[in-house]
Design a protein around this motif. Structure first.
Motif: not given
Length: 243
Positions: A92-100, A120-140
């Motif tokens: 699981d992931v925790v803390g994602e709401l504050a990152a978003v 993971v820092t917010r900057v790195d996490f959001l950059a990853c979701t922008r680069r990786e649509p499948r990761i972004a979709h899984a997070l959603h």
């Protein structure tokens, strides 16, 4: 002894290749390539039991990707009590709401035992979701699943008496997070009666009465900050008599 065996001996945890993350979790729902890319982010952190990893109201925005262990998510109720909101496990992931949204933390996250995670820092996490649509979709998907679970929790408890609500909470915890033991399961992570009361939407005296009844029926055995379910089938019948 190689490095993996040494790690196992030191921590008692499983090596990476043996982690069996739930398919409903962020890591469990990703393909191997996307998972590997996500796990290159941040730094690996080890936390002892009872360590507060995220505190409600803090203006921090890092994300914790749980690799192994279990945490509880709590929020401060209007009467000052800590209400148990959820339990999260490895994958699981925790803390994602504050990152978003960049807002203060909405809840407190505490380790229920030794926890291994990537911070993971917010900057790195959001950059990853922008680069990786499948990761972004899984997070959603994981965020939506959490919202659906919260809705189901409210609907399922509507119209039930306190004893039935307690039975349903115990059944859910045993099926989702319990360790199988014979015909039952043991919830080994520390859960207090006040936390059980907040999950069940019941008073502490009502929870105590329900536990006494379940114990007398040979269904559960309450312990010190742990609960063993002795008969899962019977608990299911009590929790969901209409099935």
């Amino acid at each position: 002894m190689d490095s993996k065996d040494a790690s196992r001996a030191e921590t008692g945890r499983r090596p990476d290749e043996e982690w069996d993350w739930p398919s409903s979790s962020l890591l469990g729902g990703l393909g191997q390539a996307e998972r590997d890319r996500l796990l290159t982010l941040g730094a690996r952190m080890r936390y002892p039991a009872e360590r507060v990893l995220i505190r409600e109201g803090d203006e921090t925005d890092f994300v914790l990707i749980l690799l192994d262990g279990l945490v509880k998510v709590t929020g401060r109720a209007d009467d000052g009590r800590d209400a148990l909101l959820a339990v999260r496990v490895g994958g699981d992931v925790v803390g994602e709401l504050a990152a978003v949204d960049g807002q203060p933390r909405s809840a407190t996250v505490t380790a229920c035992g030794p926890v291994l995670a990537r911070s993971v820092t917010r900057v790195d996490f959001l950059a990853c979701t922008r680069r990786e649509p499948r990761i972004a979709h899984a997070l959603h998907q994981t965020v939506v699943a959490k919202l659906r679970a919260a809705t189901t929790h409210r609907v399922t408890f509507t119209g039930c008496d306190a004893a039935t609500r307690v039975a349903r909470v115990l059944h859910h915890l045993a099926m989702t997070y319990g360790d199988p033991v014979g015909a039952g399961a043991e919830i080994r992570w520390p859960i207090t009666q006040p936390e059980l009361a907040t999950l069940a939407g019941a008073s502490e005296p009502s929870v105590q009465k329900a536990l006494r009844g379940l114990k007398k029926a040979g269904v559960v055995t309450p312990g010190y900050r742990s609960i063993r379910v002795d008969d899962l089938d019977r608990l299911s019948e009590i929790a969901y008599p209409e099935r």
